[in-house]
Scaffold this motif. Sequence first.
Motif, PDB file in Angstrom:
ATOM      1  N   GLY A   1       8.479   3.967  -4.768  1.00  0.00           N
ATOM      2  CA  GLY A   1       8.087   3.180  -3.619  1.00  0.00           C
ATOM      3  C   GLY A   1       8.946   1.935  -3.496  1.00  0.00           C
ATOM      4  N   ILE A   2       9.205   1.534  -2.255  1.00  0.00           N
ATOM      5  CA  ILE A   2      10.062   0.376  -1.990  1.00  0.00           C
ATOM      6  C   ILE A   2       9.373  -0.561  -1.006  1.00  0.00           C
ATOM      7  CG2 ILE A   2      12.285  -0.404  -1.090  1.00  0.00           C
ATOM      8  CD1 ILE A   2      12.726   1.162  -3.538  1.00  0.00           C
ATOM      9  N   LEU A   3       9.314  -1.843  -1.340  1.00  0.00           N
ATOM     10  CA  LEU A   3       8.823  -2.863  -0.420  1.00  0.00           C
ATOM     11  C   LEU A   3       9.941  -3.281   0.528  1.00  0.00           C
ATOM     12  CD1 LEU A   3       6.924  -5.156  -2.958  1.00  0.00           C
ATOM     13  CD2 LEU A   3       5.880  -3.538  -1.347  1.00  0.00           C
ATOM     14  N   GLY A   4       9.648  -3.351   1.817  1.00  0.00           N
ATOM     15  CA  GLY A   4      10.655  -3.740   2.801  1.00  0.00           C
ATOM     16  C   GLY A   4      10.664  -5.235   3.028  1.00  0.00           C
TER      17      GLY A   4
ATOM     18  N   ARG B   1       0.829  -1.210   0.000  1.00  0.00           N
ATOM     19  CA  ARG B   1       0.000   0.000   0.000  1.00  0.00           C
ATOM     20  C   ARG B   1       0.862   1.259   0.000  1.00  0.00           C
ATOM     21  NH1 ARG B   1      -2.917  -3.618   3.106  1.00  0.00           N
ATOM     22  NH2 ARG B   1      -5.089  -3.940   2.424  1.00  0.00           N
ATOM     23  N   LEU B   2       1.875   1.284   0.847  1.00  0.00           N
ATOM     24  CA  LEU B   2       2.753   2.451   0.906  1.00  0.00           C
ATOM     25  C   LEU B   2       3.582   2.567  -0.364  1.00  0.00           C
ATOM     26  CD1 LEU B   2       3.980   4.854   2.349  1.00  0.00           C
ATOM     27  CD2 LEU B   2       5.544   3.284   3.533  1.00  0.00           C
ATOM     28  N   ALA B   3       4.197   1.471  -0.797  1.00  0.00           N
ATOM     29  CA  ALA B   3       5.060   1.516  -1.980  1.00  0.00           C
ATOM     30  C   ALA B   3       4.296   1.979  -3.215  1.00  0.00           C
ATOM     31  CB  ALA B   3       5.690   0.150  -2.221  1.00  0.00           C
ATOM     32  N   SER B   4       3.105   1.439  -3.421  1.00  0.00           N
ATOM     33  CA  SER B   4       2.335   1.810  -4.608  1.00  0.00           C
ATOM     34  C   SER B   4       1.868   3.257  -4.530  1.00  0.00           C
ATOM     35  CB  SER B   4       1.145   0.876  -4.795  1.00  0.00           C
ATOM     36  OG  SER B   4       0.254   0.934  -3.695  1.00  0.00           O
TER      37      SER B   4
ATOM     38  N   PRO C   1       7.190   2.513 -11.716  1.00  0.00           N
ATOM     39  CA  PRO C   1       8.298   1.736 -11.151  1.00  0.00           C
ATOM     40  C   PRO C   1       8.232   1.651  -9.623  1.00  0.00           C
ATOM     41  CG  PRO C   1       9.086   3.302 -12.800  1.00  0.00           C
ATOM     42  CD  PRO C   1       7.664   3.660 -12.534  1.00  0.00           C
ATOM     43  N   PHE C   2       8.607   0.512  -9.086  1.00  0.00           N
ATOM     44  CA  PHE C   2       8.782   0.343  -7.642  1.00  0.00           C
ATOM     45  C   PHE C   2       9.910  -0.660  -7.446  1.00  0.00           C
ATOM     46  CE2 PHE C   2       5.924  -3.130  -8.694  1.00  0.00           C
ATOM     47  CZ  PHE C   2       6.359  -4.176  -7.894  1.00  0.00           C
ATOM     48  N   GLY C   3      10.403  -0.753  -6.224  1.00  0.00           N
ATOM     49  CA  GLY C   3      11.518  -1.657  -5.962  1.00  0.00           C
ATOM     50  C   GLY C   3      11.327  -2.450  -4.688  1.00  0.00           C
ATOM     51  N   VAL C   4      12.351  -3.244  -4.371  1.00  0.00           N
ATOM     52  CA  VAL C   4      12.372  -4.054  -3.152  1.00  0.00           C
ATOM     53  C   VAL C   4      13.664  -3.763  -2.416  1.00  0.00           C
ATOM     54  CG1 VAL C   4      12.528  -6.399  -2.221  1.00  0.00           C
ATOM     55  CG2 VAL C   4      10.935  -5.907  -4.088  1.00  0.00           C
TER      56      VAL C   4
ATOM     57  N   CYS D   1       1.469  -4.965  -5.372  1.00  0.00           N
ATOM     58  CA  CYS D   1       2.022  -3.669  -5.771  1.00  0.00           C
ATOM     59  C   CYS D   1       1.920  -3.503  -7.286  1.00  0.00           C
ATOM     60  CB  CYS D   1       3.475  -3.557  -5.307  1.00  0.00           C
ATOM     61  SG  CYS D   1       4.076  -1.855  -5.193  1.00  0.00           S
ATOM     62  N   LYS D   2       2.193  -4.559  -8.034  1.00  0.00           N
ATOM     63  CA  LYS D   2       2.064  -4.500  -9.492  1.00  0.00           C
ATOM     64  C   LYS D   2       0.627  -4.221  -9.911  1.00  0.00           C
ATOM     65  CE  LYS D   2       4.177  -8.447 -10.461  1.00  0.00           C
ATOM     66  NZ  LYS D   2       4.820  -9.548 -11.236  1.00  0.00           N
TER      67      LYS D   2
END
Length: 313
Positions: free
Chosen positions: A39-42, A27-30, A65-68, A58-59
Amino acid sequence: MNNRITSLFGIEYPIIQAGMIWASGWRLASAVSNAGGLGILGAGSMYPHILREHIQKCKAATDKPFGVNLPLLYPDIDQHVKIIREEGVKIVFTSAGNPKTWTPVLKAAGITVVHVVSSSKFALKSQEAGVDAVVAEGFEAGGHNGREETTTMVLIPAVRDAVTIPLIAAGGIADGRAMAAAFALGAEGVQVGSRFVATPEASSHLHFKEAVLKAQEGDTLLSLKKLAPVRLLRNAFYDAVREAEAGGASAEAMQSLLGRGRAKKGMFEGELEEGELEIGQVSALIKEITPAADVVKEIWDGFNATRARLAGL
């Protein structure tokens, strides 16, 4: 803005949300990605199957774009990397380990790799390992910290002088003024953690978010130095740590005191006295829970306002 960071990640603003444990879910990353940041997933607080679930959600929630964020000391690191590759994640921020181990594997899969460092020495080693950029995180930051205890004001120019790859500043950055200061020191982007904890989209417990809002200057301190230095908000657990450290407790005794699941207990389950509450010094400046998109806008607007003010001096 068009610079090396926005171009590297394909984002509108050079504002990256840190991949914090127990706070940085889909939710935060997206929300941050949809607002024009990254946004980054922890992954540090996720079992492999949970990470896959968050990547997929997230997709579905963003086409940006987002990352991990991937702590390299995580016991299931190989499974995490496998899932990241299978799910087609394009950006990975690594931390807490040697970047030489996994950077070639990730790069071979076409992934952009960024490593978090706490010194110019490790920034140079990261550049030599082939990472695409580094995050230089100062002593002010929440969570696990460098043993060097170098502040952001000193660290950023030192790293800028040491490496040629793109540089992202972290530690003590929660508004546009701090972002402008980081750029003045040589950064090309900022990574923001604590400010994004105080958002509705952060997966951390409301009790923890409210504790962050109440924090004052001096309410966070670096502790657990015999294990891995971590910045914590003062509470009963912190007092127990401080007493043990003052008494010369061994690393084994400190590990026993820490136990298992204490960070989850504090930040995710909302146990404010016996839990581990990781947050940065900048929590003293955070006064309200604000939607993540508004945080991105406030930082960006504040950055431009600060640039305009300085231009008029």
